[in-house]
Scaffold this motif. Structure first.
Motif, PDB file in Angstrom:
ATOM      1  N   VAL A 160     -28.593  43.997 -14.115  1.00  5.24           N
ATOM      2  CA  VAL A 160     -27.558  43.565 -15.066  1.00  5.24           C
ATOM      3  C   VAL A 160     -27.235  44.773 -15.936  1.00  5.24           C
ATOM      4  CG1 VAL A 160     -26.899  41.943 -16.879  1.00  5.24           C
ATOM      5  CG2 VAL A 160     -28.484  41.207 -15.082  1.00  5.24           C
ATOM      6  N   HIS A 161     -26.174  45.479 -15.595  1.00  2.00           N
ATOM      7  CA  HIS A 161     -25.807  46.704 -16.315  1.00  2.00           C
ATOM      8  C   HIS A 161     -24.371  46.604 -16.813  1.00  2.00           C
ATOM      9  CE1 HIS A 161     -23.897  47.696 -12.483  1.00  2.00           C
ATOM     10  NE2 HIS A 161     -25.083  47.517 -11.892  1.00  2.00           N
ATOM     11  N   ARG A 162     -23.906  47.636 -17.490  1.00  2.00           N
ATOM     12  CA  ARG A 162     -22.604  47.543 -18.158  1.00  2.00           C
ATOM     13  C   ARG A 162     -21.442  47.382 -17.175  1.00  2.00           C
ATOM     14  NH1 ARG A 162     -22.363  50.317 -22.069  1.00  2.00           N
ATOM     15  NH2 ARG A 162     -24.405  51.302 -22.174  1.00  2.00           N
ATOM     16  N   HIS A 163     -21.634  47.722 -15.903  1.00  2.00           N
ATOM     17  CA  HIS A 163     -20.540  47.620 -14.942  1.00  2.00           C
ATOM     18  C   HIS A 163     -20.471  46.255 -14.259  1.00  2.00           C
ATOM     19  CE1 HIS A 163     -19.864  51.856 -15.526  1.00  2.00           C
ATOM     20  NE2 HIS A 163     -21.110  52.136 -15.176  1.00  2.00           N
ATOM     21  N   ASN A 164     -21.548  45.478 -14.334  1.00  2.01           N
ATOM     22  CA  ASN A 164     -21.527  44.166 -13.672  1.00  2.01           C
ATOM     23  C   ASN A 164     -22.016  43.035 -14.571  1.00  2.01           C
ATOM     24  OD1 ASN A 164     -24.323  44.405 -13.828  1.00  2.01           O
ATOM     25  ND2 ASN A 164     -24.683  43.731 -11.728  1.00  2.01           N
ATOM     26  N   GLU A 165     -22.127  43.302 -15.871  1.00  6.42           N
ATOM     27  CA  GLU A 165     -22.824  42.375 -16.768  1.00  6.42           C
ATOM     28  C   GLU A 165     -22.225  40.969 -16.769  1.00  6.42           C
ATOM     29  OE1 GLU A 165     -24.570  42.284 -21.351  1.00  6.42           O
ATOM     30  OE2 GLU A 165     -23.473  44.033 -20.616  1.00  6.42           O
ATOM     31  N   SER A 166     -20.916  40.871 -16.824  1.00  7.30           N
ATOM     32  CA  SER A 166     -20.296  39.548 -16.885  1.00  7.30           C
ATOM     33  C   SER A 166     -20.559  38.760 -15.607  1.00  7.30           C
ATOM     34  CB  SER A 166     -18.788  39.690 -17.111  1.00  7.30           C
ATOM     35  OG  SER A 166     -18.533  40.300 -18.369  1.00  7.30           O
ATOM     36  N   GLU A 167     -20.440  39.421 -14.455  1.00  7.88           N
ATOM     37  CA  GLU A 167     -20.665  38.726 -13.187  1.00  7.88           C
ATOM     38  C   GLU A 167     -22.147  38.411 -12.984  1.00  7.88           C
ATOM     39  OE1 GLU A 167     -19.192  41.626 -13.542  1.00  7.88           O
ATOM     40  OE2 GLU A 167     -17.068  41.159 -13.221  1.00  7.88           O
ATOM     41  N   ALA A 168     -23.020  39.385 -13.276  1.00  6.50           N
ATOM     42  CA  ALA A 168     -24.451  39.196 -13.063  1.00  6.50           C
ATOM     43  C   ALA A 168     -25.009  38.124 -13.984  1.00  6.50           C
ATOM     44  CB  ALA A 168     -25.191  40.518 -13.280  1.00  6.50           C
ATOM     45  N   ALA A 169     -24.368  37.913 -15.129  1.00  8.04           N
ATOM     46  CA  ALA A 169     -24.831  36.873 -16.056  1.00  8.04           C
ATOM     47  C   ALA A 169     -24.833  35.501 -15.388  1.00  8.04           C
ATOM     48  CB  ALA A 169     -23.952  36.850 -17.302  1.00  8.04           C
ATOM     49  N   GLN A 170     -23.900  35.281 -14.473  1.00  6.87           N
ATOM     50  CA  GLN A 170     -23.831  33.982 -13.808  1.00  6.87           C
ATOM     51  C   GLN A 170     -25.052  33.744 -12.925  1.00  6.87           C
ATOM     52  OE1 GLN A 170     -21.516  31.875 -14.864  1.00  6.87           O
ATOM     53  NE2 GLN A 170     -20.943  33.606 -16.191  1.00  6.87           N
ATOM     54  N   ALA A 171     -25.570  34.813 -12.304  1.00  7.77           N
ATOM     55  CA  ALA A 171     -26.780  34.676 -11.495  1.00  7.77           C
ATOM     56  C   ALA A 171     -27.974  34.347 -12.383  1.00  7.77           C
ATOM     57  CB  ALA A 171     -27.033  35.965 -10.711  1.00  7.77           C
ATOM     58  N   VAL A 172     -28.015  34.950 -13.567  1.00  4.59           N
ATOM     59  CA  VAL A 172     -29.094  34.659 -14.510  1.00  4.59           C
ATOM     60  C   VAL A 172     -28.992  33.217 -14.991  1.00  4.59           C
ATOM     61  CG1 VAL A 172     -30.052  35.223 -16.777  1.00  4.59           C
ATOM     62  CG2 VAL A 172     -29.341  37.064 -15.232  1.00  4.59           C
ATOM     63  N   ILE A 173     -27.777  32.779 -15.305  1.00  7.56           N
ATOM     64  CA  ILE A 173     -27.573  31.406 -15.782  1.00  7.56           C
ATOM     65  C   ILE A 173     -28.007  30.396 -14.727  1.00  7.56           C
ATOM     66  CG2 ILE A 173     -25.782  29.720 -16.394  1.00  7.56           C
ATOM     67  CD1 ILE A 173     -24.318  32.062 -17.803  1.00  7.56           C
ATOM     68  N   ALA A 174     -27.758  30.697 -13.465  1.00  6.82           N
ATOM     69  CA  ALA A 174     -28.176  29.790 -12.387  1.00  6.82           C
ATOM     70  C   ALA A 174     -29.691  29.650 -12.361  1.00  6.82           C
ATOM     71  CB  ALA A 174     -27.662  30.303 -11.045  1.00  6.82           C
ATOM     72  N   LEU A 185     -31.670  30.058 -14.984  1.00  4.47           N
ATOM     73  CA  LEU A 185     -32.054  29.294 -16.181  1.00  4.47           C
ATOM     74  C   LEU A 185     -31.801  27.804 -15.977  1.00  4.47           C
ATOM     75  CD1 LEU A 185     -30.588  31.648 -18.962  1.00  4.47           C
ATOM     76  CD2 LEU A 185     -32.925  31.588 -18.071  1.00  4.47           C
ATOM     77  N   ALA A 186     -30.699  27.492 -15.315  1.00  8.31           N
ATOM     78  CA  ALA A 186     -30.379  26.087 -15.061  1.00  8.31           C
ATOM     79  C   ALA A 186     -31.428  25.431 -14.167  1.00  8.31           C
ATOM     80  CB  ALA A 186     -28.997  25.978 -14.418  1.00  8.31           C
ATOM     81  N   ALA A 187     -32.100  26.269 -13.357  1.00 10.21           N
ATOM     82  CA  ALA A 187     -33.165  25.759 -12.489  1.00 10.21           C
ATOM     83  C   ALA A 187     -34.506  25.694 -13.209  1.00 10.21           C
ATOM     84  CB  ALA A 187     -33.277  26.634 -11.243  1.00 10.21           C
ATOM     85  N   GLY A 188     -34.492  26.030 -14.507  1.00 12.66           N
ATOM     86  CA  GLY A 188     -35.711  25.938 -15.295  1.00 12.66           C
ATOM     87  C   GLY A 188     -36.561  27.187 -15.318  1.00 12.66           C
ATOM     88  N   GLU A 189     -36.010  28.306 -14.830  1.00 13.73           N
ATOM     89  CA  GLU A 189     -36.781  29.542 -14.819  1.00 13.73           C
ATOM     90  C   GLU A 189     -36.766  30.213 -16.192  1.00 13.73           C
ATOM     91  OE1 GLU A 189     -35.729  32.297 -11.786  1.00 13.73           O
ATOM     92  OE2 GLU A 189     -36.008  30.873 -10.133  1.00 13.73           O
ATOM     93  N   ARG A 190     -37.789  30.995 -16.433  1.00 13.64           N
ATOM     94  CA  ARG A 190     -37.832  31.893 -17.582  1.00 13.64           C
ATOM     95  C   ARG A 190     -37.436  33.277 -17.078  1.00 13.64           C
ATOM     96  NH1 ARG A 190     -42.310  28.620 -17.812  1.00 13.64           N
ATOM     97  NH2 ARG A 190     -42.565  27.378 -19.733  1.00 13.64           N
TER      98      ARG A 190
END
Length: 309
Positions: free
Chosen positions: A80-94, A96-101
């Motif tokens: 997750v870096h400055r060139h892909n941060e907005s897109e990569a955030a969605q993978a992180v959110i997924a 978190l939605a699955a209950g991961e830390r």
């Protein structure tokens, strides 16, 4: 693994293991800016236990984990870096939605402070998930703590963080002119290959003190305070000074004596209006503004006499 970190990992488990770490949360983890020993026990514990580690550079963070002896071979490192941060955030959110830390670490220091992380945190919060800060190393506060910035009327601890200035000379000069008018201290960041240009651009600020902090927490750390007009000569005096990341602090602009006295009288009047004894009010007003305590006391006496007349 360096054997010196084995006790730290054990201590991290003992000190932080019993604390509550909500599932489905993003943990913003500050990492050392140079000295590996500056990691916190809570960060060590979390990096050993999270379900995934998002990071500015997977190679850098992977090496950092290995330096501490943390083996997360089966755990995903998500770029997750400055060139892909907005897109990569969605993978992180997924995740978190699955209950991961999920932990997030930039290459050095505190995420989202002149580093990626702010867009990630904003997206995670907007999606309804918690963002938990794990404070730690920061070049900004490290430099500020060592600079000794004290000036009458401006010693309340406030400062302006400007970060990296524009790379184009004209734009940089315009921004510096505006920052030079700031009464509060100003904190800048600069890369080694541009420090000579920044130092030269500081010359119009004349005698205003500037603290140059280089390679903070590392073996060749150097912190020096020079007049702004001498910053370029200081950088040029050693070839080593064109190496290493910089924090540059413009000290508070000097305040005219009459302005300090006027501010002191204003603060004194506010304190007296709250029914503080004159002696205490004069002392507090002097501490707050840098004005003369005796002069404020005399001004208070004169004001009281005028009211009685």
């Amino acid at each position: 693994m360096s054997a010196s970190f084995a006790p730290a990992l054990s201590a991290a488990h003992d000190a932080a293991g019993a604390q509550h770490y909500p599932a489905g949360a993003l943990y913003m983890v500050a990492t050392p800016i140079g000295n590996l020993a500056d990691i916190t026990l809570r960060a060590l514990h979390l990096l050993q236990t999270v379900d995934a580690v998002a990071c500015e550079d997977t190679r850098h963070t992977g090496a950092l984990l290995r330096s501490y002896g943390i083996d997360r071979a089966g755990v995903a490192l998500v770029a997750v870096h400055r060139h892909n941060e907005s897109e990569a955030a969605q993978a992180v959110i997924a995740r978190l939605a699955a209950g991961e830390r999920v932990a997030y670490a930039s290459d050095a220091g505190t995420p989202a402070v002149s580093d990626p992380g702010a867009r990630l945190a904003a997206a995670v919060r907007a999606a309804g998930h918690a963002v938990v800060p794990l404070p730690g190393a920061s070049s900004i506060t490290a430099a500020l703590s060592a600079a000794g910035i004290v000036a009458p009327g401006h010693d309340d601890g406030s400062f302006v963080f400007a970060g990296f200035l524009p790379s184009k000379a004209g734009e940089r000069a315009t921004v510096l002119k505006a920052l030079g008018a700031q009464a509060r201290p100003v904190i800048l960041l600069e890369a080694p290959h541009r420090i000579a240009e920044l130092a030269a651009a500081l010359a119009p600020l004349g005698d205003r003190p500037v603290t140059m902090a280089r390679e903070l927490t590392k073996q060749f750390e150097e912190i020096a305070t020079v007049p702004a007009q001498g910053a370029a000569a200081w950088v040029a005096a050693s070839s080593q000074r064109s190496r290493g990341e910089y924090v540059v602090l413009l000290h508070a602009a000097p305040v005219a004596a009459d302005a300090v006295a006027e501010e002191g009288r204003r603060v004194l009047a506010l304190l007296l209006a709250e029914k503080l004894p004159l002696k205490s009010a004069a002392r507090l007003a002097a501490d707050i503004t840098g004005a003369s305590r005796n002069a404020l006391y005399e001004a208070g006496l004169a004001a009281r006499q005028s009211e009685q007349d």
